[in-house]
Design an enzyme around this catalytic site. Structure first.
Site, mmCIF file in Angstrom:
data_model
loop_
_atom_site.group_PDB
_atom_site.id
_atom_site.type_symbol
_atom_site.label_atom_id
_atom_site.label_comp_id
_atom_site.label_asym_id
_atom_site.label_seq_id
_atom_site.Cartn_x
_atom_site.Cartn_y
_atom_site.Cartn_z
ATOM 1 N N SER A 105 -0.863 39.731 20.144
ATOM 2 C CA SER A 105 -0.234 38.774 19.229
ATOM 3 C C SER A 105 1.252 39.110 19.229
ATOM 4 C CB SER A 105 -0.830 38.976 17.829
ATOM 5 O OG SER A 105 -0.007 38.420 16.835
ATOM 6 N N TYR B 100 -4.122 43.439 10.536
ATOM 7 C CA TYR B 100 -4.092 42.638 11.759
ATOM 8 C C TYR B 100 -3.033 43.188 12.726
ATOM 9 C CZ TYR B 100 -3.980 38.451 14.710
ATOM 10 O OH TYR B 100 -4.035 37.582 15.767
HETATM 11 P P1 NAP Z 1 -10.851 31.533 16.205
HETATM 12 O O1 NAP Z 1 -10.755 30.083 16.505
HETATM 13 O O2 NAP Z 1 -11.236 31.982 14.839
HETATM 14 O O3 NAP Z 1 -11.789 32.220 17.303
HETATM 15 C C1 NAP Z 1 -12.181 33.559 17.202
HETATM 16 C C2 NAP Z 1 -13.671 33.626 17.497
HETATM 17 O O4 NAP Z 1 -14.077 35.010 17.442
HETATM 18 C C3 NAP Z 1 -14.514 32.863 16.456
HETATM 19 O O5 NAP Z 1 -15.466 32.042 17.097
HETATM 20 C C4 NAP Z 1 -15.165 33.991 15.696
HETATM 21 O O6 NAP Z 1 -16.422 33.647 15.144
HETATM 22 C C5 NAP Z 1 -15.324 35.050 16.772
HETATM 23 N N1 NAP Z 1 -15.613 36.345 16.182
HETATM 24 C C6 NAP Z 1 -15.063 36.890 15.082
HETATM 25 N N2 NAP Z 1 -15.633 38.069 14.809
HETATM 26 C C7 NAP Z 1 -16.573 38.275 15.766
HETATM 27 C C8 NAP Z 1 -17.513 39.296 15.997
HETATM 28 N N3 NAP Z 1 -17.604 40.346 15.190
HETATM 29 N N4 NAP Z 1 -18.346 39.188 17.048
HETATM 30 C C9 NAP Z 1 -18.282 38.101 17.865
HETATM 31 N N5 NAP Z 1 -17.404 37.092 17.689
HETATM 32 C C10 NAP Z 1 -16.562 37.181 16.641
HETATM 33 O O7 NAP Z 1 -9.441 32.242 16.466
HETATM 34 P P2 NAP Z 1 -8.369 32.059 17.640
HETATM 35 O O8 NAP Z 1 -7.103 31.645 16.978
HETATM 36 O O9 NAP Z 1 -8.897 31.297 18.771
HETATM 37 O O10 NAP Z 1 -8.184 33.596 18.049
HETATM 38 C C11 NAP Z 1 -8.594 34.117 19.301
HETATM 39 C C12 NAP Z 1 -7.831 35.412 19.550
HETATM 40 O O11 NAP Z 1 -6.435 35.116 19.610
HETATM 41 C C13 NAP Z 1 -8.006 36.446 18.438
HETATM 42 O O12 NAP Z 1 -8.063 37.718 18.998
HETATM 43 C C14 NAP Z 1 -6.733 36.291 17.635
HETATM 44 O O13 NAP Z 1 -6.397 37.470 16.939
HETATM 45 C C15 NAP Z 1 -5.745 35.970 18.723
HETATM 46 N N6 NAP Z 1 -4.509 35.322 18.276
HETATM 47 C C16 NAP Z 1 -4.560 34.111 17.667
HETATM 48 C C17 NAP Z 1 -3.367 33.534 17.240
HETATM 49 C C18 NAP Z 1 -3.321 32.206 16.558
HETATM 50 O O14 NAP Z 1 -2.229 31.835 16.068
HETATM 51 N N7 NAP Z 1 -4.412 31.461 16.472
HETATM 52 C C19 NAP Z 1 -2.157 34.205 17.449
HETATM 53 C C20 NAP Z 1 -2.169 35.436 18.071
HETATM 54 C C21 NAP Z 1 -3.349 35.986 18.496
HETATM 55 P P3 NAP Z 1 -16.458 33.027 13.647
HETATM 56 O O15 NAP Z 1 -15.589 31.814 13.657
HETATM 57 O O16 NAP Z 1 -17.902 32.731 13.439
HETATM 58 O O17 NAP Z 1 -15.917 34.103 12.755
#
Ligand code: NAP
Length: 237
Positions: free
Chosen positions: A127, A140
């Site tokens: 991130s 985080y």
């Molecule tokens: P998202 O849409 O919430 O997707 C994350 C997925 O991970 C969800 O389906 C979630 O399931 C699943 N998950 C959470 N805990 C888990 C566990 N214990 N075991 C298995 N699966 C699990 O979020 P995203 O924005 O796409 O994020 C993806 C990655 O990018 C993450 O690592 C996040 O930190 C990173 N990131 C995101 C952003 C942003 O702005 N969106 C920025 C920087 C980095 P549930 O929904 O059922 O909890």
């Protein structure tokens, strides 16, 4: 299917939502076979990846389904805003477990398979908070700094076996993870839209396209690297 990832066999976690779902789509479009995992949703392997044996089971299932493994993109993650004094031990540890320990376990379990090919690829998801802090994001940010450091060490250790390890560092991306925060704090959304010189939030595809490049042979000499994919936001004061 032909494509620049033709013949590649990948695990993508967090593939039921947001960035992970876009990565799975993009890798498939480029010709890779993709084994998807998440807590829920339309995926090949459903599990809480913080369960101690979940990642070993995931790697075994993926190898059985695809006949091997050369690419790993662990996207599963959690985030929420909590002021420092509202972080209890359980929440802080949970964030580290999902965002860091589960990634460590997945990479450890997959390493023997990735080493066999001369073209193994690991792309972790950091991130912009892998490089900077932010209010309300102690846990985080700590987890994402750690993922970047972890990735650099993996690159050092597995490089001699032909495996690259890189860490993509997204800016603010419009996904189900950020939607609640943007809804509750519209000013936070506007802040990020304006901070990026490209003047918009990122889309999951913006990240997936870069990850597909890093998984490809075009990125064969890129390793140990954290890459901001943030519309230029972090380059601006
Ligand atoms: P998202 O849409 O919430 O997707 C994350 C997925 O991970 C969800 O389906 C979630 O399931 C699943 N998950 C959470 N805990 C888990 C566990 N214990 N075991 C298995 N699966 C699990 O979020 P995203 O924005 O796409 O994020 C993806 C990655 O990018 C993450 O690592 C996040 O930190 C990173 N990131 C995101 C952003 C942003 O702005 N969106 C920025 C920087 C980095 P549930 O929904 O059922 O909890």
């Amino acid at each position: 299917m032909s494509g620049r990832l033709s013949g590649r066999r990948a695990i993508v976690t967090g593939a039921g939502s947001g960035i992970g779902a876009a990565v799975a789509l993009r890798l498939r479009a480029d010709g890779a076979r993709v084994f998807t995992a998440d807590l829920q949703g339309e995926v090949d392997f459903r599990a809480d990846l913080t369960e101690p044996d979940a990642n070993a089971r995931l790697v075994a299932a993926a190898c059985q389904a695809m006949g091997g493994l050369d690419t790993l993109v662990p996207c599963a993650g959690i985030s929420a805003f909590h002021p420092l004094e509202a972080h209890d031990d359980a929440y802080f540890l949970r964030v580290l477990e999902v965002n860091l320990v589960a990634v460590f376990r997945l990479v450890r379990e997959a390493a023997p398979h990735l080493k066999g090919h001369g073209a193994g690829r690991i792309v972790t998801i950091g991130s912009t908070t892998s490089s900077f802090g932010d209010e309300g994001l102690c846990a985080y940010s700590a987890s994402k700094h750690a993922v970047l450091g972890f990735t650099k060490s993996v690159a050092a250790e597995l490089g001699p076996f032909g495996v690259t390890a890189t860490c993509v560092q997204p800016g603010a991306i419009d996904t189900p993870m950020t939607a609640p925060a943007f809804e509750q704090m519209p000013e936070y959304k506007v802040f990020w839209e304006n901070k990026a010189p490209l003047r918009r939030l990122g889309r999951p595809e913006d990240i997936a396209d870069v990850i597909a490049f890093l998984c490809s042979d075009d990125a064969r000499f890129v390793s140990g690297h954290g890459l901001w994919v943030d519309g230029g936001a972090m380059a601006r004061h």
